[in-house]
Design a protein around this motif. Structure first.
Motif, PDB file in Angstrom:
ATOM      1  N   THR A  36       0.848  -1.190   0.000  1.00 40.27           N
ATOM      2  CA  THR A  36       0.000   0.000   0.000  1.00 40.27           C
ATOM      3  C   THR A  36       0.886   1.244   0.000  1.00 40.27           C
ATOM      4  OG1 THR A  36      -1.703  -1.186   1.238  1.00 40.27           O
ATOM      5  CG2 THR A  36      -1.800   1.221   1.270  1.00 40.27           C
ATOM      6  N   TRP A 261      -5.079   0.255  -1.059  1.00 38.42           N
ATOM      7  CA  TRP A 261      -6.121   1.293  -1.030  1.00 38.42           C
ATOM      8  C   TRP A 261      -5.536   2.612  -0.570  1.00 38.42           C
ATOM      9  CZ3 TRP A 261     -10.103   2.416   3.237  1.00 38.42           C
ATOM     10  CH2 TRP A 261     -11.148   3.205   2.747  1.00 38.42           C
ATOM     11  N   ASN A 263      -7.019   6.422   0.279  1.00 37.49           N
ATOM     12  CA  ASN A 263      -8.170   7.311   0.404  1.00 37.49           C
ATOM     13  C   ASN A 263      -7.675   8.737   0.545  1.00 37.49           C
ATOM     14  OD1 ASN A 263     -10.552   8.596   0.864  1.00 37.49           O
ATOM     15  ND2 ASN A 263     -11.182   7.331   2.599  1.00 37.49           N
ATOM     16  N   GLN A 269     -10.585   8.411  -4.255  1.00 35.84           N
ATOM     17  CA  GLN A 269      -9.900   7.219  -3.758  1.00 35.84           C
ATOM     18  C   GLN A 269      -9.120   6.599  -4.914  1.00 35.84           C
ATOM     19  OE1 GLN A 269     -12.466   4.494  -1.628  1.00 35.84           O
ATOM     20  NE2 GLN A 269     -13.546   6.164  -0.587  1.00 35.84           N
ATOM     21  N   MET A 271      -6.573   3.082  -6.044  1.00 35.60           N
ATOM     22  CA  MET A 271      -6.089   1.742  -5.728  1.00 35.60           C
ATOM     23  C   MET A 271      -4.745   1.543  -6.427  1.00 35.60           C
ATOM     24  SD  MET A 271      -8.098  -0.923  -8.189  1.00 35.60           S
ATOM     25  CE  MET A 271      -6.638  -1.961  -8.271  1.00 35.60           C
TER      26      MET A 271
END
Lengths: 484, 230
Positions: A36, A261, A263, A269, A271
């Motif tokens: 991430t 993810w 945000n 948002q 990905m």
């Protein structure tokens, strides 16, 4: 002079073609199983299988330089307080090899390897598999539950179950007495996220590590509880192999896997993933960052805007962004209600730029919104400007009236204008983010002599301006209708 | 005395063989299977068929599953590996000769909705990768049912037959997903219906799940799984 013009034309075509095909990140974004994406001191970081990772100044141009010790497979990262917790799997070899994996976690105060504070803590084992049980302890995914601050880690691969354990968010160690829970089968590189009262389990299905033939894809199930059961959109448990598609191959980007993810708030948002093969980059595995949309409570990958010619329509009213010029009528008129139905049918040519351009002023032209008539003064060619960098997941764009160099720009008093020629100035560069509802935010890079961050806003049905973005208002949202 | 002694030895020998067989079966079972019984067995609460006759894995080396395209599978599944493989209704303990291998049929009931072939083979200390499994079961239907479908998930590729007719081919490097592939509309005869499947895998964790769906897509549960002959 003529030579320059030809060169510019070729360059423009080259840029157009490149942007048509390149939707992964630029630079040297070569990675497998990106963790991430973390922001740290103004830069972005992601780590991958093996060792090391990628760093980006702007989120669009990525290059090597990240440092993660321990090797192993498919790390993940989460920021807790002022520290970063990194989890990774030390694998025995995957299918056909050993399955005695281990999941380890370690901390760092910064992800910048040049910082004096950069130092990983000693890695500690939080989960393991014995090589025979129905689990292979690799591929961790971290979730810091925003509802209660508890820290969860999913892990596993195709060898048996995906499992969930709880960690201590203060230490990164396994919570004492915590028992692993089986939450899915037949996934790799799982990750968890919480959205609007639901926990989502993202997993990668398909075949890994086969280049352009890899069938990797990312699916999702959801649950009201972090411990599951995670069900898909047809009521099938992920323990039964269920999962709703989030993203599969698209264009020349093959085999997306390993969800992450991001945000950004305000309805934006993103990905992250890797593509097993970018056919435009030697079929190598590359980082991908895409808008994340929500449809009926399910996440689905959106699209970075592709270069093309569009009508730009307000979500507020549906009117189209246009030059404030005379409306030039097309020849002919009403064809009547009672004409002979058997008369020959002919195709009427569309109005062209040549039909109307001579009626336009030579200098700056105001911009407004009007009935979408698919006319030349409403057709905007939108093209990435690679040399101008970008933002997280996307490039900056220029927005030109089709067939011209006339560019959408901002005035010093934060109003819109179409200038005769694009010159690459910051007030002519636009950031375009697809929002979670599928509409778009169109944001200016810089307003002259201002530090404000403004977006294109429909202040009246027929009047656009630049103002603060409001993700709860249709005034701030736009749609692109492809014209060709 | 001697005869008696011989009889005792014989009995002891049979007992030893049976004991070994049971131990072998038990190894294959725990905790994924239990030995099949003659008790009435219906599909589970979601309609999955858990009682099967499973043949020990046939050696079929494939280092990767990328070869499992339709044409490869049609040839692989049409090949006769053992006598009467498309028609046999085996008994528990029956043995077949497949090339150099002597393989045994096992009458088992899965303790899960899916049949974990990997664990079946692993429990018997047989090959788990690069293998081909055969599975057979008999489904008793209380009446003729039309417009039913056979729904299968398998890891990896597989082919399925109902009453001798091919009804599904599942190609590619596949993971087991409930209702992944569903047959065209079929008719279940009143009485015995034979379901036969072949599952092939390279470096994968072989398993499958099978159920029948009615015209509305709901699982059919009022069936009896008699399984050939125990």
């Amino acid at each position: 002079m003529k030579r320059t013009t030809i060169f510019m034309g070729i360059a423009a075509i080259g840029c157009f073609l490149m942007s048509e095909t390149t939707t992964a990140q630029v630079g040297k974004p070569f990675i497998h199983d990106p963790s991430t994406i973390m922001e740290c001191e103004g830069k972005y970081y992601t780590f991958g299988t093996g060792s090391g990772g990628l760093i980006s100044e702007d989120g669009w141009n990525w290059n090597g330089g990240g440092v993660r010790p321990g090797g192993g497979a498919a790390p993940d990262a989460v920021k807790i307080g002022d520290r970063y917790l990194i989890a990774y799997g030390a694998t025995g070899g995957g299918l056909g090899g050993g399955h005695n994996g281990r999941i380890l976690t370690m901390w760092n105060k910064t992800l910048d390897p040049n910082s004096p504070d950069f130092a990983y803590s000693e890695a500690i084992v939080v989960a393991s598999s014995d090589g025979h049980e129905d689990n292979d302890a690799i591929d961790p995914g971290l979730l810091l539950d925003p509802t209660d601050g508890r820290l969860w880690l999913s892990y596993g691969t195709y060898f048996g179950f995906i499992r969930l354990i709880e960690l201590d968010p203060k230490t990164g160690m396994r919570m004492e007495g915590n028992e692993a829970i089986d939450i899915a089968i037949d996934c790799e590189a799982t990750d968890l996220m919480y959205h609007d009262g639901w926990y989502y389990l993202l997993g990668t299905h398909g075949t890994c590590c086969d280049g352009a033939n890899s069938t990797y894809n990312i699916v999702v199930g959801r649950s009201r509880k972090v411990t599951g059961p995670y069900m898909d959109n047809v009521g099938r448990s992920m323990l039964e192999g269920g999962g709703k598609m989030v993203i599969a191959a698209r264009g020349r980007l093959i085999g997306p896997g390993h969800f992450g993810w991001i945000n950004l708030g305000d309805g934006v948002q993103k990905m992250s993933c890797h593509y097993e093969a970018d056919l435009d980059q030697s079929g190598r595995s590359v980082l991908g960052i895409l808008p994340l949309l929500w449809k009926n409570g399910w996440p689905v990958a959106g699209e970075n805007l592709k270069a093309g010619t569009y009508a730009i329509e307000s979500e507020r009213r549906g009117y189209a962004l246009e030059l404030a010029v005379d409306f030039v009528r097309m020849p002919g008129g009403m064809r009547g209600f009672r004409r002979d139905p058997n008369e020959p049918i002919v195709s009427i040519p569309s109005q062209t730029l040549a039909d109307v351009a001579q009626t336009w002023p030579a200098g700056n032209i105001d911009v407004r919104l009007g009935d979408n008539m698919a006319r030349p003064h409403q057709k905007w060619t939108i093209v990435p400007v690679p040399e101008s960098g970008g933002t997280l997941g996307g490039p900056y764009y220029k927005i030109l009236i089709e067939g011209t160099d006339r560019a959408l720009a901002a005035t010093p008093d934060a109003e819109l204008v179409a200038v005769p020629a694009f010159d690459g100035a910051p007030e002519q560069l636009w950031r375009i983010d697809q929002l979670t509802d599928g509409t778009y935010r169109i944001m200016l890079k810089t307003i002259p002599n201002s530090d404000k961050t403004y977006a294109l806003v429909s202040i009246g049905d027929s009047t656009p301006t630049l103002a603060a973005f409001d993700g709860d208002s249709d005034n701030s949202k736009w749609n692109f209708r492809l014209q060709h | 005395m001697i005869r008696k002694h011989k009889s005792c030895l014989l009995a002891a020998g049979i007992g030893l063989v049976l004991g070994l067989g049971l131990r072998e079966q038990a190894q294959a079972s725990q905790p994924y299977f239990v030995p099949a019984t003659t008790e009435i067995k219906t599909p589970d609460s979601k309609g999955f068929i858990q009682r099967w006759m499973l043949l020990e894995p046939i050696h079929k080396p494939n280092p990767r599953n990328t070869v499992f395209v339709d044409s490869y599978l049609r040839e692989a599944f049409a090949t006769e590996y053992f006598k009467d493989q498309f028609t046999v209704l085996p008994k528990d303990g029956d043995k077949v000769k497949a090339g150099e291998q002597t393989l045994r049929w096992h009458a088992l009931e899965s303790t899960n909705y899916n049949v974990k072939l990997f664990r079946f083979a692993d429990g018997l200390k047989k090959e788990v990768y690069g293998v081909l499994f055969w599975a057979v079961t008999v489904v008793e239907s209380p009446s003729e049912r039309t417009d039913v479908r056979l729904a299968v998930g398998s890891n990896s590729a597989s082919m399925w037959w109902l009453n001798g007719e091919e009804v599904l081919l599942m190609s590619g490097d596949r993971r087991m997903v409930v209702d992944d592939c569903v047959s065209k509309r079929l008719t279940l005869k009143k009485g015995r219906n034979i379901v036969r499947g072949a599952v092939i895998n390279g470096p994968g964790m072989s398993d499958f799940c099978v159920r029948f769906l009615d015209e509305q897509g709901a699982p059919i549960k009022d069936l009896t799984i008699t399984q050939t002959a125990l």
